[in-house]
Each structure stands twice: as C-alpha cells, then as structure tokens.
Design a protein around this motif. Structure first.
Motif, PDB file in Angstrom:
ATOM      1  N   ALA A 230       0.205-183.632 -14.566  1.00  0.00           N
ATOM      2  CA  ALA A 230       0.452-182.320 -15.175  1.00  0.00           C
ATOM      3  C   ALA A 230      -0.597-181.316 -14.731  1.00  0.00           C
ATOM      4  O   ALA A 230      -0.280-180.163 -14.423  1.00  0.00           O
ATOM      5  N   ALA A 231      -1.865-181.744 -14.678  1.00  0.00           N
ATOM      6  CA  ALA A 231      -2.939-180.843 -14.250  1.00  0.00           C
ATOM      7  C   ALA A 231      -2.713-180.365 -12.829  1.00  0.00           C
ATOM      8  O   ALA A 231      -2.863-179.176 -12.530  1.00  0.00           O
ATOM      9  N   ILE A 232      -2.343-181.259 -11.956  1.00  0.00           N
ATOM     10  CA  ILE A 232      -2.138-180.892 -10.553  1.00  0.00           C
ATOM     11  C   ILE A 232      -0.930-179.979 -10.405  1.00  0.00           C
ATOM     12  O   ILE A 232      -0.987-178.961  -9.723  1.00  0.00           O
ATOM     13  N   ILE A 233       0.166-180.320 -11.056  1.00  0.00           N
ATOM     14  CA  ILE A 233       1.373-179.499 -10.957  1.00  0.00           C
ATOM     15  C   ILE A 233       1.114-178.095 -11.486  1.00  0.00           C
ATOM     16  O   ILE A 233       1.437-177.107 -10.833  1.00  0.00           O
ATOM     17  N   PHE A 234       0.492-177.984 -12.651  1.00  0.00           N
ATOM     18  CA  PHE A 234       0.214-176.667 -13.210  1.00  0.00           C
ATOM     19  C   PHE A 234      -0.792-175.893 -12.382  1.00  0.00           C
ATOM     20  O   PHE A 234      -0.692-174.685 -12.228  1.00  0.00           O
ATOM     21  N   SER A 235      -1.762-176.566 -11.839  1.00  0.00           N
ATOM     22  CA  SER A 235      -2.796-175.870 -11.073  1.00  0.00           C
ATOM     23  C   SER A 235      -2.295-175.370  -9.730  1.00  0.00           C
ATOM     24  O   SER A 235      -2.814-174.396  -9.210  1.00  0.00           O
ATOM     25  N   MET A 236      -1.330-176.033  -9.164  1.00  0.00           N
ATOM     26  CA  MET A 236      -0.887-175.669  -7.835  1.00  0.00           C
ATOM     27  C   MET A 236       0.241-174.627  -7.822  1.00  0.00           C
ATOM     28  O   MET A 236       0.604-174.140  -6.773  1.00  0.00           O
ATOM     29  N   THR A 237       0.809-174.279  -8.954  1.00  0.00           N
ATOM     30  CA  THR A 237       1.962-173.381  -8.973  1.00  0.00           C
ATOM     31  C   THR A 237       1.606-171.914  -8.898  1.00  0.00           C
ATOM     32  O   THR A 237       2.486-171.085  -8.729  1.00  0.00           O
TER      33      THR A 237
ATOM     34  N   ARG B 101     -10.459-178.057 -13.443  1.00  0.00           N
ATOM     35  CA  ARG B 101     -10.050-176.679 -13.738  1.00  0.00           C
ATOM     36  C   ARG B 101      -9.764-175.989 -12.410  1.00  0.00           C
ATOM     37  O   ARG B 101     -10.475-176.197 -11.427  1.00  0.00           O
ATOM     38  N   THR B 102      -8.721-175.154 -12.374  1.00  0.00           N
ATOM     39  CA  THR B 102      -8.372-174.421 -11.159  1.00  0.00           C
ATOM     40  C   THR B 102      -7.988-172.992 -11.495  1.00  0.00           C
ATOM     41  O   THR B 102      -7.659-172.684 -12.637  1.00  0.00           O
ATOM     42  N   GLU B 103      -8.024-172.122 -10.485  1.00  0.00           N
ATOM     43  CA  GLU B 103      -7.474-170.762 -10.552  1.00  0.00           C
ATOM     44  C   GLU B 103      -7.849-169.957 -11.793  1.00  0.00           C
ATOM     45  O   GLU B 103      -6.995-169.557 -12.554  1.00  0.00           O
ATOM     46  N   GLY B 104      -9.105-169.720 -12.013  1.00  0.00           N
ATOM     47  CA  GLY B 104      -9.508-168.787 -13.052  1.00  0.00           C
ATOM     48  C   GLY B 104      -9.726-169.384 -14.418  1.00  0.00           C
ATOM     49  O   GLY B 104      -9.949-168.667 -15.375  1.00  0.00           O
ATOM     50  N   GLY B 105      -9.632-170.685 -14.569  1.00  0.00           N
ATOM     51  CA  GLY B 105     -10.012-171.326 -15.810  1.00  0.00           C
ATOM     52  C   GLY B 105      -8.903-171.591 -16.802  1.00  0.00           C
ATOM     53  O   GLY B 105      -9.059-172.403 -17.697  1.00  0.00           O
ATOM     54  N   GLN B 106      -7.764-170.919 -16.690  1.00  0.00           N
ATOM     55  CA  GLN B 106      -6.715-171.156 -17.684  1.00  0.00           C
ATOM     56  C   GLN B 106      -6.000-172.484 -17.470  1.00  0.00           C
ATOM     57  O   GLN B 106      -5.258-172.935 -18.325  1.00  0.00           O
ATOM     58  N   ASN B 107      -6.238-173.139 -16.353  1.00  0.00           N
ATOM     59  CA  ASN B 107      -5.558-174.392 -16.042  1.00  0.00           C
ATOM     60  C   ASN B 107      -6.453-175.611 -16.229  1.00  0.00           C
ATOM     61  O   ASN B 107      -6.303-176.599 -15.532  1.00  0.00           O
ATOM     62  N   GLU B 108      -7.383-175.554 -17.160  1.00  0.00           N
ATOM     63  CA  GLU B 108      -8.246-176.710 -17.395  1.00  0.00           C
ATOM     64  C   GLU B 108      -7.432-177.846 -17.999  1.00  0.00           C
ATOM     65  O   GLU B 108      -6.655-177.653 -18.921  1.00  0.00           O
ATOM     66  N   ARG B 109      -7.611-179.028 -17.450  1.00  0.00           N
ATOM     67  CA  ARG B 109      -6.936-180.221 -17.952  1.00  0.00           C
ATOM     68  C   ARG B 109      -7.964-181.320 -18.113  1.00  0.00           C
ATOM     69  O   ARG B 109      -8.691-181.633 -17.189  1.00  0.00           O
TER      70      ARG B 109
ATOM     71  N   ALA C 130      -3.810-174.348  -4.775  1.00  0.00           N
ATOM     72  CA  ALA C 130      -4.800-173.646  -5.583  1.00  0.00           C
ATOM     73  C   ALA C 130      -5.926-173.136  -4.684  1.00  0.00           C
ATOM     74  O   ALA C 130      -6.231-173.734  -3.658  1.00  0.00           O
ATOM     75  N   LYS C 131      -6.570-172.022  -5.082  1.00  0.00           N
ATOM     76  CA  LYS C 131      -7.655-171.454  -4.282  1.00  0.00           C
ATOM     77  C   LYS C 131      -8.956-172.226  -4.462  1.00  0.00           C
ATOM     78  O   LYS C 131      -9.758-172.314  -3.548  1.00  0.00           O
ATOM     79  N   TRP C 132      -9.190-172.760  -5.656  1.00  0.00           N
ATOM     80  CA  TRP C 132     -10.417-173.495  -5.919  1.00  0.00           C
ATOM     81  C   TRP C 132     -10.179-174.526  -7.011  1.00  0.00           C
ATOM     82  O   TRP C 132      -9.181-174.481  -7.714  1.00  0.00           O
ATOM     83  N   MET C 133     -11.119-175.440  -7.121  1.00  0.00           N
ATOM     84  CA  MET C 133     -11.033-176.496  -8.118  1.00  0.00           C
ATOM     85  C   MET C 133     -12.453-176.788  -8.607  1.00  0.00           C
ATOM     86  O   MET C 133     -13.386-176.865  -7.807  1.00  0.00           O
ATOM     87  N   GLU C 134     -12.600-176.910  -9.912  1.00  0.00           N
ATOM     88  CA  GLU C 134     -13.880-177.296 -10.500  1.00  0.00           C
ATOM     89  C   GLU C 134     -13.669-178.618 -11.226  1.00  0.00           C
ATOM     90  O   GLU C 134     -12.702-178.775 -11.971  1.00  0.00           O
ATOM     91  N   ILE C 135     -14.556-179.569 -10.987  1.00  0.00           N
ATOM     92  CA  ILE C 135     -14.409-180.901 -11.557  1.00  0.00           C
ATOM     93  C   ILE C 135     -15.702-181.275 -12.272  1.00  0.00           C
ATOM     94  O   ILE C 135     -16.790-181.046 -11.760  1.00  0.00           O
TER      95      ILE C 135
ATOM     96  N   LYS D 258     -21.079-181.825 -12.103  1.00  0.00           N
ATOM     97  CA  LYS D 258     -19.993-180.856 -11.943  1.00  0.00           C
ATOM     98  C   LYS D 258     -20.002-180.361 -10.505  1.00  0.00           C
ATOM     99  O   LYS D 258     -21.056-180.241  -9.895  1.00  0.00           O
ATOM    100  N   ALA D 259     -18.816-180.071  -9.956  1.00  0.00           N
ATOM    101  CA  ALA D 259     -18.719-179.544  -8.591  1.00  0.00           C
ATOM    102  C   ALA D 259     -17.633-178.479  -8.534  1.00  0.00           C
ATOM    103  O   ALA D 259     -16.620-178.564  -9.232  1.00  0.00           O
ATOM    104  N   TYR D 260     -17.860-177.495  -7.708  1.00  0.00           N
ATOM    105  CA  TYR D 260     -16.895-176.435  -7.425  1.00  0.00           C
ATOM    106  C   TYR D 260     -16.455-176.608  -5.977  1.00  0.00           C
ATOM    107  O   TYR D 260     -17.290-176.662  -5.077  1.00  0.00           O
ATOM    108  N   ILE D 261     -15.148-176.712  -5.756  1.00  0.00           N
ATOM    109  CA  ILE D 261     -14.604-176.916  -4.413  1.00  0.00           C
ATOM    110  C   ILE D 261     -13.753-175.698  -4.049  1.00  0.00           C
ATOM    111  O   ILE D 261     -12.784-175.384  -4.739  1.00  0.00           O
ATOM    112  N   ASP D 262     -14.113-175.021  -2.969  1.00  0.00           N
ATOM    113  CA  ASP D 262     -13.348-173.877  -2.468  1.00  0.00           C
ATOM    114  C   ASP D 262     -12.239-174.424  -1.569  1.00  0.00           C
ATOM    115  O   ASP D 262     -12.465-174.728  -0.395  1.00  0.00           O
ATOM    116  N   LEU D 263     -11.052-174.584  -2.122  1.00  0.00           N
ATOM    117  CA  LEU D 263      -9.953-175.195  -1.379  1.00  0.00           C
ATOM    118  C   LEU D 263      -9.455-174.306  -0.239  1.00  0.00           C
ATOM    119  O   LEU D 263      -9.002-174.808   0.786  1.00  0.00           O
TER     120      LEU D 263
END
Length: 165
Positions: A22-29, A56-64, A89-94, A117-122
């Motif tokens: 669910a996290a991946i699907i929501f983050s990539m749309t 978390r991806t794309e501005g924080g609203q997609n945290e799972r 997604a443009k970026w991902m934080e884990i 914690k890591a921030y990945i610029d996809l």
C-alpha cells in the motif's frame, strides 16, 4: 494483552506485505506524467538485522509505517506490475532500527536497537533512460530498486530488470 501481542506477532508477515505494498502504490501515484511501468523493490542487509519503521515519499503526506524485518538470511522483495503504478516518486525517506538481537519478546529483541534515517533522491538516482527503456518493453522489463542496509547506512541502486523472456 499477551494473547493479542502474540496474535499480532504471528500475523506480522501478512500485515507487513499489505502495508508495504500500500505504501509503495500510494507513494508512486503522484507523478502521473511519467509512463506506467513495473517496479521491483528489494531490501537486504549486509550488517545486523534491520527493521524498517516507516517510508515517506512526496512531501510527507504518504508516510506509511511498515515494520519490515530484514536480515542477512531473509531479504524482502516486492514487485508491482505495469499499470499498478502511474509514475515514480521524486524522493523517499526511510527510518529503520538496526542492531536487533534474538529475543523471546519484541521488547527484548529491540532493547538495544539504534535508529537511523536516510533520504533518497529518486529523481537523481534513476536515469531517465532506465524509465524510457522499461516503458518501451513493459511486458518484459521492470525498474528494479535494491536497498542495502549496513547498520546505520543505506545505499540504493537502480537497474533495468528483465523479468520475463
């Protein structure tokens, strides 16, 4: 309380797969201008056991919150087929925990765990040529992202993966 905790512990693999997908699907749309392509995600650890707490991806609203346990003996992987994802997604934080030990309870296993914690610029990680190559042959190729944990470090690499001949 103990019985509920044990039931949750036994059903954790199913819950993890559902939440992670669910996290991946929501983050990539959110990037709908890019072509719909297949995506394979692999997580592995070359250090101690790791547990992903959230992605978390794309501005924080997609945290799972995902709580995926990864060890040298048990890497995790998940694949999305073409059409499942509208874009990348443009970026991902884990955030994850490392240094998890064997224990009779969750609390024992995580008592001395450390957080990272890591921030990945996809967008910088994934070359546009990869997306174009996969988009040209969606029925046989996917974009593959491999995340490798080494205790408090995470490296992610992208490649084009031919999953069907």
């Amino acid at each position: 309380m103990k019985m509920i905790r044990e039931r949750l512990r036994k059903s954790r693999p199913l819950i993890v797969v559902l939440l992670f997908s669910a996290a991946i699907i929501f983050s990539m749309t959110s990037a709908s201008r890019e072509p719909s392509i297949g995506l394979t995600l692999e997580w592995e650890s070359i250090g101690s056991d790791v547990e992903i707490n959230y992605i978390r991806t794309e501005g924080g609203q997609n945290e799972r919150r995902v709580h995926t346990h990864i060890s040298k003996r048990s890497p995790k992987s998940y694949a999305l087929m073409p059409g499942d994802v509208d874009g990348i997604a443009k970026w991902m934080e884990i955030e994850w925990q490392y240094g998890i030990v064997d224990g009779k309870t969750y609390e024992e296993a995580h008592r001395f765990a450390k957080h990272a914690k890591a921030y990945i610029d996809l967008k910088a990680l994934i070359p546009p040529e990869y997306i174009e190559e996969v988009a040209r042959d969606r029925n046989r190729k996917q974009l593959k992202l491999t995340g490798t944990f080494n205790d408090n470090k995470l490296s992610v690499r992208a490649e084009v993966y031919q999953w069907r001949d």
